[in-house]
Design an enzyme around this catalytic site. Structure first.
Site, short mmCIF file in Angstrom:
data_model
loop_
_atom_site.label_atom_id
_atom_site.label_comp_id
_atom_site.label_asym_id
_atom_site.label_seq_id
_atom_site.Cartn_x
_atom_site.Cartn_y
_atom_site.Cartn_z
CG LEU A 37 -2.18 -1.54 1.73
CD1 LEU A 37 -2.84 -1.12 2.04
CD2 LEU A 37 -2.52 -1.35 0.38
N GLY A 89 2.00 -5.22 8.37
CA GLY A 89 1.97 -4.59 7.85
C GLY A 89 1.22 -4.12 6.26
CG ASP A 90 2.26 -1.46 3.71
OD1 ASP A 90 3.11 -1.76 3.70
OD2 ASP A 90 2.50 0.07 3.13
CD GLU A 91 5.45 -6.09 2.77
OE1 GLU A 91 5.66 -7.02 3.53
OE2 GLU A 91 6.72 -5.55 2.63
#
Length: 882
Positions: free
Chosen positions: A492, A533-535
């Site tokens: 993201l 996280g954002d993965e």
């Protein structure tokens, strides 16, 4: 008539003279024969002594005694020569004036001394020597000898020879001028020397034989003693082995054996005198001592169970080691108050001679003691007895442990039988509850399995479950080669800014919403997973071709780019996607496919974000280029090809430069100009962050004198350092030594460390800052606001300033962001910290920060930079405000 009388008278007178002469001649012959008889008897005595002398000393004394009967020999000595070493010695010495040469010349070697005198001269020449003072002086003048000792009238020395080799010298001398030596004395001395040579050889061989006999006798005696010791040790070992077998057999007997401890005592008595013996055991709580066995020659009463106090038994248990004490040792412990201070009534040691206490290990702990003692002075225990009893005590402890375990097991059986009936009644009721518990446990196990393979925040599969399904998909396409699948690695965009600005709670809500949107973009048979996280990763099952993966990627990018609404706030995000397709390589693995998608995702970010990239060999080629760049970076660092520049820190109020922040630049022959941030990334990738920081300090130091020509000595320097310096003591010590060796004014030097590293390792920073503070430098936290450190962390650190993160400065758009920057300024002001703003890129930002109370900043809107190259003067570059 008178004439005849005269003739007769003359005739008689002649006869008388003739008779008188004959008498004188006869007296001389008688004296000569008598002297010859004396000589013969003396020589016979000397020969007899030579035959029967038990030692050379006895022979020398006898020779001297009889020689004095023949010639004046009050001054007499014998010198011997060791043929193998050439050393001269004097085993016999008698002199009227001089002391023994060893006493007369104590500082010199006796052999060297004799070699320099008349004795050495005779030993060298092998010829007899009869000389007076004149001849001595002549030999001295010729350099043959040195004049030693008192001067004498006559000196006679005869060599002692054996097999034509000189083995010594026989010497007589006289101080009396009325005495003279001649051929007779020389012959006597030669004869005596012949006997001395024979005696010396005979006694020498006799001494050698005696020494050999003594040595052989000693060897035989030692062998006999060794054999006796070996026999004793073997018998002792046999007794010990027999005792151990008996202890083992006793331990295997029934637990209700009433004679267990008595039989154990009999076994001990076979090894060591133990007429006085007792065994003490601790209860389970370790508060009381009981005595299952006790025997004494004094017929004392069997001791009762008693609480732990300060007796000898407690002393052994306390020190946990075997002890051998005599009456003096016990009295010393009593006087020092270590025993019987609290319970003097327990003291019955007054008549004891020796006392041995051995701790017993039961169930792995010291739970008792074995004690023996004696009252008789004739019964003495040795250290070997202590060692023997210590060894046996291990087996005794095991036997007692087995007995106690068996007894405990029997009690347990009895208690178990009593409880069986009670338990049987309760079992029916427990069965009902058990069914409920089984259901609950299965439900919990299912939940644990689910949680172990799913993300706690979004409920999506985690990395573990994704790798399992990815591995299954690889096995499937290997069996069905016409099928393939795709893997989308999604990262993201701007998530960090969203998380930092709005907080972690809102960031979690954003991730949950993103997961929901991603689910709407895929099929039911596809897998959506969150790696952290954002993965996110999407496993597209059974696609027709690459276009299917492209279509899903475009749908994901479009869905994620739609605005997000959190309450009254609205914000946008994006997605960068890396795509890898199965079947491109025969050796594909789950790790390699995921790594390829990750590599492609980073390429998508480099292409401007909000797009997708399909992994191919060019991506692999980029990795190769990165490795080459790392090699070039090492070479540039080693050859000092990296130059130094400074970024000015400006006072908002005056517009003056208050400090300079060091920045490194590297002109790569193919990649172009690489700046500080890129160099930091390269250093971290190559594990050279510490070396790059030291390079920075050294290049600043080498150009410091040139810098001072452009600025005053009060100019301050800002240097950004890696937290790697604070993780290890030797690295931190090296940094401290590097700073001390520079010519920099350390009071004007600022060292900044990243806030993110501070949050991860607070303790290392506290310890490291305390050490660096002693050098006089000022310490600060850089990238403040990016790590979300707690305010109380700043209270424990000896820091002087904060430098706000440039990314936060760029987000200075909304009212909430301005309030956040105001909070940072007030926090620094309250803690009396100097605060700097990084990333000031516009005049509008300068105005806002000035209104918020900020005084110092740096960025393109304030930039006055210059570059220092080796051997050149500073070149200043003035940049206009943006």
């Amino acid at each position: 008539m008178f004439k005849d009388e005269d003739e007769t008278s003359q005739l008689r007178k002649n006869e008388v003279d003739c008779l008188r002469k004959r008498v004188i001649r006869l007296k001389k012959l008688a004296h000569k024969y008598k002297h010859a008889e004396i000589i013969q008897n003396a020589l016979l005595e000397i020969s007899n002594i030579a035959t029967h002398a038990a030692s050379l000393e006895e022979f020398y004394i006898g020779v001297h005694r009889h020689l004095k009967q023949l010639i004046p020999a009050d001054n007499f000595f014998i010198s011997t020569l060791d043929i193998s070493t050439g050393e001269l010695a004097i085993p016999f010495f008698a002199d009227e004036k001089d002391a023994h040469p060893a006493e007369l010349y104590p500082e010199q070697s006796l052999s060297t001394l004799l070699q320099q005198g008349l004795t050495g001269y005779v030993a060298r020449t092998g010829e007899a020597l009869l000389c007076n003072n004149d001849k001595v002086n002549a030999l001295v003048a010729a350099g043959e000898i040195l004049n030693l000792g008192s001067p004498c009238h006559l000196w006679l020395g005869v060599p002692i020879k054996h097999d034509d080799s000189v083995t010594g010298v026989l010497v007589v001398q006289t101080y009396d001028t009325n005495i003279s030596y001649g051929e007779i004395e020389l012959e006597l001395m030669t004869f005596i020397c012949h006997h001395i040579a024979g005696v010396m050889e005979r006694l020498k061989h006799q001494e050698q034989l005696e020494q050999a006999i003594k040595l052989r006798t000693k060897e035989l005696s030692q062998a006999y003693d060794k054999l006796k010791l070996e026999v004793y040790e073997r018998r002792r070992a046999e007794r010990l082995q027999k005792s151990l077998f008996e202890i083992a057999e006793l331990a295997s007997s029934s637990a209700d054996n009433p004679d267990f401890y008595a039989q154990l005592h009999n076994i001990i008595r076979h090894l060591i005198p133990a007429n006085n013996c007792y065994i003490a055991l601790l209860n389970e709580a370790g508060t009381h001592l009981r005595f299952p066995f006790y025997v004494s020659q004094l017929n004392n009463k069997h001791p009762k169970t008693r609480p732990m106090q300060d007796g000898l038994t407690e002393y052994v248990l306390k020190h946990k080691r075997p002890l051998l004490l005599d009456q003096n040792d016990i009295n010393a412990l009593i006087v020092s108050g270590e025993i019987y201070a609290q319970a003097p009534t327990l003291n019955h040691t007054q008549t004891m001679h020796q006392w041995i206490g051995i701790p017993l290990f039961i169930h792995g702990n010291i739970s008792g003691a074995l004690t023996i003692y004696s009252f008789s002075m004739t019964q003495n225990y040795q250290v070997k007895d202590l060692e023997l009893l210590t060894f046996v005590s291990q087996h005794i402890g095991s036997a007692i442990e087995k007995k106690l375990s068996t007894e405990s097991l029997q009690r347990s059986y009895e208690e178990l039988e009593e409880k069986v009936s009670d338990r049987t009644k309760a079992l029916a009721e427990l069965n009902k509850d058990l069914q409920k518990e089984i259901k609950q446990r299965r439900s919990m196990e299912a939940k644990l399995v689910h949680d172990a393979k799913h993300d706690a925040l979004t409920g999506l599969p985690n990395r573990s479950l994704l790798m399992e399904r990815l591995s299954q998909s690889i096995k499937h396409v290997r069996r069905h080669r016409l099928e393939q699948f795709g893997l989308l690695f999604i990262d993201l965009d701007h998530f960090k800014q969203i998380n930092d600005t709005m907080g972690h709670l809102e960031g979690d809500k954003f991730l949950i919403e993103t997961a929901s949107r991603l689910k709407s973009c895929i099929r039911d048979n596809d897998t959506l997973a969150r790696l952290g996280g954002d993965e996110f990763v999407i496993l597209l099952d059974s696609i027709n071709n690459i276009n299917d993966a492209k279509e899903v990627s475009e749908r994901v990018i479009q869905t994620i780019s739609q605005p997000y609404r959190q309450g009254s706030l609205e914000f946008s995000s994006g997605a960068s996607i890396g795509i890898s397709i199965s079947g491109n390589h025969k050796v594909d693995t789950s790790e390699s496919l995921l790594r390829n998608a990750d590599t492609a995702m980073y390429q998508a970010k480099a292409n401007g974000k909000g797009c997708y990239v399909i992994f191919d060999d060019n991506s692999q080629y980029q990795q190769t280029l990165d490795a080459a760049l790392e090699t070039d970076f090492r070479h540039a660092l080693h050859n000092a090809e990296i130059t130094l520049s400074y970024l000015s820190v400006v006072d908002f109020k005056t517009g003056q430069i208050s400090a300079l922040e060091s920045r490194l630049l590297w002109q790569h022959p193919r990649r172009g100009l690489l700046q500080q941030e890129q160099l930091n990334a390269l250093a971290e990738q190559a594990n050279l962050t510490v070396e790059l920081d030291k390079y920075t300090i050294n290049i600043i130091n080498s150009s410091y004198s040139e810098l001072l020509t452009q600025y005053t000595e009060s100019i301050e320097l800002h240097v950004m350092l890696s937290s790697q310096h604070l993780k290890h003591r030797h690295v931190l010590r090296s940094l401290k030594n590097t700073l001390k060796q520079t010519q920099l004014n350390l009071n004007n030097l600022w060292l900044f460390f990243n806030e993110k590293a501070l949050v991860q390792e607070i303790e290392n920073h506290i310890n490291g800052f305390e050490l660096l503070q002693k050098t006089g430098v000022k310490l600060g936290i850089s990238h403040y606001g990016s790590g979300h450190s707690a305010l109380n962390c700043l209270l424990f650190l000896p820091i002087k300033g904060l430098k706000v993160d440039a990314n936060i400065t760029k987000q200075l758009q909304t009212e909430q962001q301005i309030k956040l920057m105001s909070v940072y300024q007030k926090t620094a002001s309250t803690l009396e910290l100097q605060i700097f703003v990084d990333g000031v890129n516009s005049l509008d930002q300068i105005r806002i920060f000035s209104e918020l109370g900020y005084q110092f900043g740096q960025g393109t809107a304030l930039d006055h930079t210059f570059t220092l190259n080796e051997g050149q003067q500073p070149e200043f570059i003035q940049l206009e405000y943006a």
